[in-house]
Design an enzyme around this catalytic site. Structure first.
Site, PDB file in Angstrom:
ATOM      1  N   SER A  29       0.827  -1.221   0.000  1.00 18.31           N
ATOM      2  CA  SER A  29       0.000   0.000   0.000  1.00 18.31           C
ATOM      3  C   SER A  29       0.856   1.264   0.000  1.00 18.31           C
ATOM      4  CB  SER A  29      -0.922   0.021   1.225  1.00 18.31           C
ATOM      5  OG  SER A  29      -0.170  -0.145   2.410  1.00 18.31           O
ATOM      6  N   ASN A 116      -1.665  -2.461  13.375  1.00 18.51           N
ATOM      7  CA  ASN A 116      -3.127  -2.317  13.362  1.00 18.51           C
ATOM      8  C   ASN A 116      -3.603  -1.101  14.151  1.00 18.51           C
ATOM      9  OD1 ASN A 116      -2.947  -4.612  11.882  1.00 18.51           O
ATOM     10  ND2 ASN A 116      -3.828  -5.988  13.425  1.00 18.51           N
ATOM     11  N   THR A 161     -41.525  25.587  -8.192  1.00 16.18           N
ATOM     12  CA  THR A 161     -41.745  24.216  -7.722  1.00 16.18           C
ATOM     13  C   THR A 161     -42.010  23.430  -9.005  1.00 16.18           C
ATOM     14  OG1 THR A 161     -44.116  24.549  -7.451  1.00 16.18           O
ATOM     15  CG2 THR A 161     -42.768  24.940  -5.506  1.00 16.18           C
ATOM     16  N   HIS A 162     -41.557  22.195  -9.040  1.00 19.68           N
ATOM     17  CA  HIS A 162     -41.656  21.373 -10.264  1.00 19.68           C
ATOM     18  C   HIS A 162     -40.971  22.050 -11.457  1.00 19.68           C
ATOM     19  CE1 HIS A 162     -44.872  19.183  -8.052  1.00 19.68           C
ATOM     20  NE2 HIS A 162     -45.179  20.399  -7.644  1.00 19.68           N
ATOM     21  N   SER A 283     -15.742  26.050 -26.746  1.00 20.55           N
ATOM     22  CA  SER A 283     -15.904  24.841 -27.545  1.00 20.55           C
ATOM     23  C   SER A 283     -14.871  24.862 -28.662  1.00 20.55           C
ATOM     24  CB  SER A 283     -17.314  24.808 -28.133  1.00 20.55           C
ATOM     25  OG  SER A 283     -17.333  24.014 -29.302  1.00 20.55           O
ATOM     26  N   LYS A 289     -19.562  29.500 -28.104  1.00 22.54           N
ATOM     27  CA  LYS A 289     -19.902  28.848 -26.838  1.00 22.54           C
ATOM     28  C   LYS A 289     -19.111  29.351 -25.645  1.00 22.54           C
ATOM     29  CE  LYS A 289     -21.783  25.086 -26.467  1.00 22.54           C
ATOM     30  NZ  LYS A 289     -22.984  24.721 -25.772  1.00 22.54           N
ATOM     31  N   ASN A 291     -19.053  27.673 -21.893  1.00 24.41           N
ATOM     32  CA  ASN A 291     -19.656  26.567 -21.148  1.00 24.41           C
ATOM     33  C   ASN A 291     -19.358  26.631 -19.649  1.00 24.41           C
ATOM     34  OD1 ASN A 291     -20.620  25.449 -23.554  1.00 24.41           O
ATOM     35  ND2 ASN A 291     -18.693  24.348 -23.900  1.00 24.41           N
ATOM     36  N   GLU A 296     -20.483  22.150 -13.851  1.00 18.77           N
ATOM     37  CA  GLU A 296     -20.788  20.827 -14.419  1.00 18.77           C
ATOM     38  C   GLU A 296     -19.895  19.751 -13.806  1.00 18.77           C
ATOM     39  OE1 GLU A 296     -21.932  20.858 -18.936  1.00 18.77           O
ATOM     40  OE2 GLU A 296     -20.549  22.491 -18.564  1.00 18.77           O
ATOM     41  N   TYR A 323      -9.032  -6.766  13.014  1.00 18.38           N
ATOM     42  CA  TYR A 323      -8.461  -6.199  11.785  1.00 18.38           C
ATOM     43  C   TYR A 323      -8.452  -7.225  10.658  1.00 18.38           C
ATOM     44  CZ  TYR A 323      -5.249  -4.359   8.335  1.00 18.38           C
ATOM     45  OH  TYR A 323      -4.701  -3.922   7.147  1.00 18.38           O
ATOM     46  N   GLN A 328      -7.180  -2.095   4.239  1.00 16.98           N
ATOM     47  CA  GLN A 328      -6.196  -1.327   3.479  1.00 16.98           C
ATOM     48  C   GLN A 328      -6.871  -0.587   2.315  1.00 16.98           C
ATOM     49  OE1 GLN A 328      -2.126  -2.793   3.128  1.00 16.98           O
ATOM     50  NE2 GLN A 328      -2.475  -2.956   0.939  1.00 16.98           N
ATOM     51  N   LYS A 331      -8.066   3.537   2.099  1.00 18.51           N
ATOM     52  CA  LYS A 331      -7.279   4.767   1.943  1.00 18.51           C
ATOM     53  C   LYS A 331      -7.483   5.482   0.620  1.00 18.51           C
ATOM     54  CE  LYS A 331      -4.199   2.859   5.137  1.00 18.51           C
ATOM     55  NZ  LYS A 331      -5.135   1.705   5.108  1.00 18.51           N
TER      56      LYS A 331
HETATM   57  N1  ARG Z   1      -1.168  -1.278   5.306  1.00 16.27           N
HETATM   58  C1  ARG Z   1      -2.048  -1.788   6.300  1.00 16.27           C
HETATM   59  C2  ARG Z   1      -3.412  -1.119   6.181  1.00 16.27           C
HETATM   60  O1  ARG Z   1      -3.516  -0.190   5.511  1.00 16.27           O
HETATM   61  C3  ARG Z   1      -1.480  -1.558   7.660  1.00 16.27           C
HETATM   62  C4  ARG Z   1      -1.912  -2.548   8.674  1.00 16.27           C
HETATM   63  C5  ARG Z   1      -1.377  -3.886   8.330  1.00 16.27           C
HETATM   64  N2  ARG Z   1      -1.602  -4.814   9.354  1.00 16.27           N
HETATM   65  C6  ARG Z   1      -1.451  -6.135   9.173  1.00 16.27           C
HETATM   66  N3  ARG Z   1      -1.673  -6.898  10.158  1.00 16.27           N
HETATM   67  N4  ARG Z   1      -1.174  -6.630   7.978  1.00 16.27           N
HETATM   68  O2  ARG Z   1      -4.371  -1.534   6.768  1.00 16.27           O
END
Ligand code: ARG
Length: 466
Positions: A29, A116, A161-162, A283, A289, A291, A296, A323, A328, A331
């Site tokens: 990660s 964790n 309204t509407h 455009s 144009k 825009n 948007e 956990y 993971q 994120k």
């Molecule tokens: N990269 C892990 C996460 O985002 C960190 C925790 C990993 N813990 C483990 N027991 N593998 O959750």
């Protein structure tokens, strides 16, 4: 990114062969969680100080650990730190670098802790910082809305309204409706902050730790209100990320509605406002144009924000305690939510003060569609008719006006009297746009006086924010 051998993995002890190259990439990660380096180091420094305070580590060890962590922070900030995919995540990259730099003492940092509780702490610290930034941008946008609402307190436009013209309203009142939506979004955000602000540190892997740790100390060091109360819950739940995503979805849903209105109002069919050129694009084929790309895109980005909410809920929904590596996956949606919310708010902060109301066009539009019909009915009630009878009489006079190709307010007194005898020439007072909006002079009503009061309340409300 550099490559490492199995021997370099902090958990390599029980393994007899190197990790499969694909698995290494698949499970890593660090490419995205390195964004948490600042919070990771802050959490580690607090943990190390706690280890010193409780006598689990010596003064000298902790001094070296903290100095080593600060050096790593500098290297990362200078862009000279080497991140390694083989070291999986931000936590193990920093810990390994620490050991490389200060030797065996670096290996003591992880005493009484797990990745964790570490990662849960990092995300909370990160999100708390971002919540404060986002809160202040919402305040900035609300303040821009107050200024515009004040300037447009007397501008009359059709209320819908509407999407059919319903009754005249003031543009300032319309803008204050947006302000109210943002006010609730701000409250939701602060509510999310309040609940997330508890420290998971000390939960360790899932069950707590056998060292004599001091969880109150780390909580206070990191400005958490308190430590969390259950170790299993602390390392496993990401409900605070989901709450933030729910806040973000609601905010963007509101902003998408604002955007939809801006887009409609800039079209030549409405032509109620002008957006500055610097917030629009052209455009490549149609030279005429201009825009409204910015609103948007805000409307479009709402889709991905809601998508992240659904992704995060789905991520959590079947996980057993405690956990799981699934987490993971929290994120990337979280980071994208933060970036998207900030961008959309920034776009509005720049664009909103530059909106030009085309007051004449709004007024002209308000004069179409018999918008003061309710006022005529109210007038008849004040002259003694029951509301339903008044409704009926006015309905007939509107049908007549349509036949004559006129607006209700353009009918003559004798025409109007065909539908209700009690109509006198004071009727024109309430059939005008000004008469109509001024009559709605109560808390939450559209009268300019009320808009100004609402703006004043808003100003003092925003002043009380941190
Ligand atoms: N990269 C892990 C996460 O985002 C960190 C925790 C990993 N813990 C483990 N027991 N593998 O959750």
């Amino acid at each position: 990114m550099s490559k490492e051998t199995k021997a370099d993995k902090p958990w390599g002890g029980r393994f007899s062969e190197p990790t499969d190259a694909f698995v290494e990439r698949f499970t890593a990660s660090v490419e995205f969680d390195k964004r948490l380096y600042h919070q990771d180091i802050n959490g580690s420094v607090a943990h190390a100080k706690m280890l010193r305070k409780t006598g689990i580590l010596s003064e000298d060890d902790v001094d070296q650990i903290i100095a080593g962590l600060e050096k790593i922070r500098q290297e990362i900030e200078q862009g000279i730190f080497t991140w390694s995919v083989a070291l999986e995540d931000v936590h193990m990259n920093i810990e390994s670098a620490l050991t490389k730099n200060i030797g065996v003492i670096g290996k003591k940092l992880h005493t009484g802790r797990s990745r964790n509780d570490q990662v849960a702490t990092d995300i909370k610290l990160y999100l708390r910082d971002e919540i404060d930034v986002i809160g202040s941008i919402i305040t900035q946008l609300q303040s821009a809305l107050l200024n515009l609402a004040d300037a447009e307190a007397e501008t009359i436009m059709p209320g819908f309204t509407h999407l059919q013209p319903a009754q005249p309203v003031t543009f300032g009142h319309h803008l204050m409706a947006w302000y109210e939506m943002l006010n609730r979004d701000y409250d939701r955000l602060m509510d999310c902050r309040k609940r997330l602000n508890q420290s998971p540190l000390g939960a360790a892997a899932l069950a707590g730790t056998s060292y004599p740790i001091d969880r109150e100390f780390t909580a206070a060091e990191l400005n958490f209100d308190a430590p969390t109360r259950n170790s299993l819950d602390s390392v496993s739940d990401r409900d605070f990320v989901i709450e933030f995503a729910a806040f973000a979805s609601m905010l963007l849903t509101h902003m998408s509605r604002f955007s939809e209105e801006l887009i409609l109002w800039t079209s030549s069919q409405f032509d109620f406002i002008d957006l500055p050129d610097r917030f629009c694009t052209g455009s490549s084929i149609m030279p005429q144009k201009k825009n409204p790309d910015v609103p948007e895109l805000v409307r479009g980005k709402t889709g991905r924000v809601i998508g992240h909410l659904v992704a995060l809920l789905s991520l959590m929904k079947s996980q057993p305690l405690a956990y799981n590596k699934d987490n993971q996956e929290d994120k990337e949606p979280l980071f994208d939510l933060v970036d998207t919310v900030k961008d959309c708010l920034q776009a509005y902060c720049g664009m909103l003060p530059a909106i030009k109301a085309k007051r004449e066009n709004m007024r002209e539009a308000a004069l179409k569609g018999h918008g003061t019909a309710t006022d005529l009915a109210d007038y008849l009630v004040k002259k003694g008719l029951a509301f339903r009878d008044a409704h009926e009489a006015v309905g007939k006079s509107v049908a007549y006006a349509i036949e004559q190709d006129k607006d209700l307010s353009e009918l003559s007194l004798s025409d109007l009297q065909k539908f209700a005898e009690s109509i006198e020439d004071d009727v024109f007072h309430c059939l005008t746009l000004e008469g109509s909006v001024n009559a709605r002079d109560h808390l939450g009503g559209t009268a300019p006086v009320q808009v100004r009061k609402a703006v004043a309340v808003g100003k003092s409300e925003l002043q009380q924010r941190p």
